[in-house]
Design a protein around this motif. Sequence first.
Motif, PDB file in Angstrom:
ATOM      1  N   MET A  21       0.838  -1.183   0.000  1.00 38.10           N
ATOM      2  CA  MET A  21       0.000   0.000   0.000  1.00 38.10           C
ATOM      3  C   MET A  21       0.883   1.247   0.000  1.00 38.10           C
ATOM      4  O   MET A  21       1.921   1.274   0.641  1.00 38.10           O
ATOM      5  N   THR A  22       0.423   2.248  -0.681  1.00 44.54           N
ATOM      6  CA  THR A  22       1.142   3.523  -0.667  1.00 44.54           C
ATOM      7  C   THR A  22       0.736   4.306   0.577  1.00 44.54           C
ATOM      8  O   THR A  22      -0.264   3.974   1.245  1.00 44.54           O
ATOM      9  N   ALA A  23       1.486   5.351   0.875  1.00 45.56           N
ATOM     10  CA  ALA A  23       1.143   6.210   2.013  1.00 45.56           C
ATOM     11  C   ALA A  23      -0.243   6.829   1.819  1.00 45.56           C
ATOM     12  O   ALA A  23      -1.002   6.986   2.784  1.00 45.56           O
ATOM     13  N   GLU A  24      -0.582   7.149   0.580  1.00 42.77           N
ATOM     14  CA  GLU A  24      -1.906   7.720   0.295  1.00 42.77           C
ATOM     15  C   GLU A  24      -3.007   6.696   0.561  1.00 42.77           C
ATOM     16  O   GLU A  24      -4.071   7.036   1.075  1.00 42.77           O
ATOM     17  N   ASP A  25      -2.747   5.429   0.209  1.00 43.41           N
ATOM     18  CA  ASP A  25      -3.715   4.361   0.482  1.00 43.41           C
ATOM     19  C   ASP A  25      -3.937   4.204   1.983  1.00 43.41           C
ATOM     20  O   ASP A  25      -5.075   4.073   2.445  1.00 43.41           O
ATOM     21  N   VAL A  26      -2.837   4.210   2.736  1.00 45.93           N
ATOM     22  CA  VAL A  26      -2.931   4.081   4.195  1.00 45.93           C
ATOM     23  C   VAL A  26      -3.703   5.259   4.771  1.00 45.93           C
ATOM     24  O   VAL A  26      -4.553   5.088   5.653  1.00 45.93           O
ATOM     25  N   ASP A  27      -3.440   6.453   4.267  1.00 48.49           N
ATOM     26  CA  ASP A  27      -4.141   7.643   4.748  1.00 48.49           C
ATOM     27  C   ASP A  27      -5.637   7.541   4.493  1.00 48.49           C
ATOM     28  O   ASP A  27      -6.452   7.831   5.376  1.00 48.49           O
ATOM     29  N   THR A  59      -8.494   7.217   7.376  1.00 47.06           N
ATOM     30  CA  THR A  59      -9.594   8.195   7.440  1.00 47.06           C
ATOM     31  C   THR A  59     -10.933   7.478   7.496  1.00 47.06           C
ATOM     32  O   THR A  59     -11.811   7.831   8.287  1.00 47.06           O
ATOM     33  N   GLU A  60     -11.095   6.465   6.655  1.00 53.48           N
ATOM     34  CA  GLU A  60     -12.347   5.694   6.671  1.00 53.48           C
ATOM     35  C   GLU A  60     -12.519   4.955   8.000  1.00 53.48           C
ATOM     36  O   GLU A  60     -13.602   4.936   8.575  1.00 53.48           O
ATOM     37  N   ALA A  61     -11.451   4.330   8.479  1.00 55.42           N
ATOM     38  CA  ALA A  61     -11.522   3.584   9.737  1.00 55.42           C
ATOM     39  C   ALA A  61     -11.792   4.503  10.915  1.00 55.42           C
ATOM     40  O   ALA A  61     -12.388   4.090  11.912  1.00 55.42           O
ATOM     41  N   LEU A 100      -6.371   5.276  14.243  1.00 52.52           N
ATOM     42  CA  LEU A 100      -5.037   5.159  14.834  1.00 52.52           C
ATOM     43  C   LEU A 100      -4.529   3.724  14.763  1.00 52.52           C
ATOM     44  O   LEU A 100      -3.351   3.491  14.500  1.00 52.52           O
ATOM     45  N   LEU A 101      -5.408   2.763  14.959  1.00 55.01           N
ATOM     46  CA  LEU A 101      -5.009   1.355  14.863  1.00 55.01           C
ATOM     47  C   LEU A 101      -4.486   1.037  13.463  1.00 55.01           C
ATOM     48  O   LEU A 101      -3.473   0.347  13.320  1.00 55.01           O
ATOM     49  N   VAL A 102      -5.142   1.547  12.439  1.00 59.32           N
ATOM     50  CA  VAL A 102      -4.673   1.341  11.063  1.00 59.32           C
ATOM     51  C   VAL A 102      -3.274   1.909  10.891  1.00 59.32           C
ATOM     52  O   VAL A 102      -2.401   1.270  10.303  1.00 59.32           O
ATOM     53  N   LEU A 103      -3.028   3.100  11.428  1.00 59.12           N
ATOM     54  CA  LEU A 103      -1.703   3.726  11.308  1.00 59.12           C
ATOM     55  C   LEU A 103      -0.635   2.924  12.048  1.00 59.12           C
ATOM     56  O   LEU A 103       0.477   2.741  11.543  1.00 59.12           O
ATOM     57  N   VAL A 104      -0.963   2.437  13.239  1.00 61.57           N
ATOM     58  CA  VAL A 104      -0.004   1.635  14.002  1.00 61.57           C
ATOM     59  C   VAL A 104       0.337   0.354  13.247  1.00 61.57           C
ATOM     60  O   VAL A 104       1.506  -0.014  13.112  1.00 61.57           O
ATOM     61  N   LEU A 105      -0.660  -0.320  12.715  1.00 60.95           N
ATOM     62  CA  LEU A 105      -0.420  -1.558  11.976  1.00 60.95           C
ATOM     63  C   LEU A 105       0.371  -1.304  10.694  1.00 60.95           C
ATOM     64  O   LEU A 105       1.241  -2.091  10.327  1.00 60.95           O
TER      65      LEU A 105
END
Length: 74
Positions: A1-7, A11-13, A20-25
């Motif tokens: 995943m790209t940084a944009e995909d993670v962002d 945002t959706e999560a 925050l959990l998505v960012l940590v993972l």
Amino acid sequence: MTAEDVDRLSTEADRHGHGLLVLVLAYCGCRWSEAIALRVRDMNFTRARLTVSDTEVQLGSKHYSGTTKGKTVR
């Protein structure tokens, strides 16, 4: 995943309180069981660090805590 995909995923999560959990993972390299075992005491906001020392698993309706896979704190 790209940084944009993670962002976008974060945002959706975040609509459900899990951004925050998505960012940590995505960025900290934690396993799922390590991420859900994180507690406030494991976070050092001044140094921008997480301490991973425990795991949490669910078997049926019961939850169990234990040490990390390598049994080391990181």
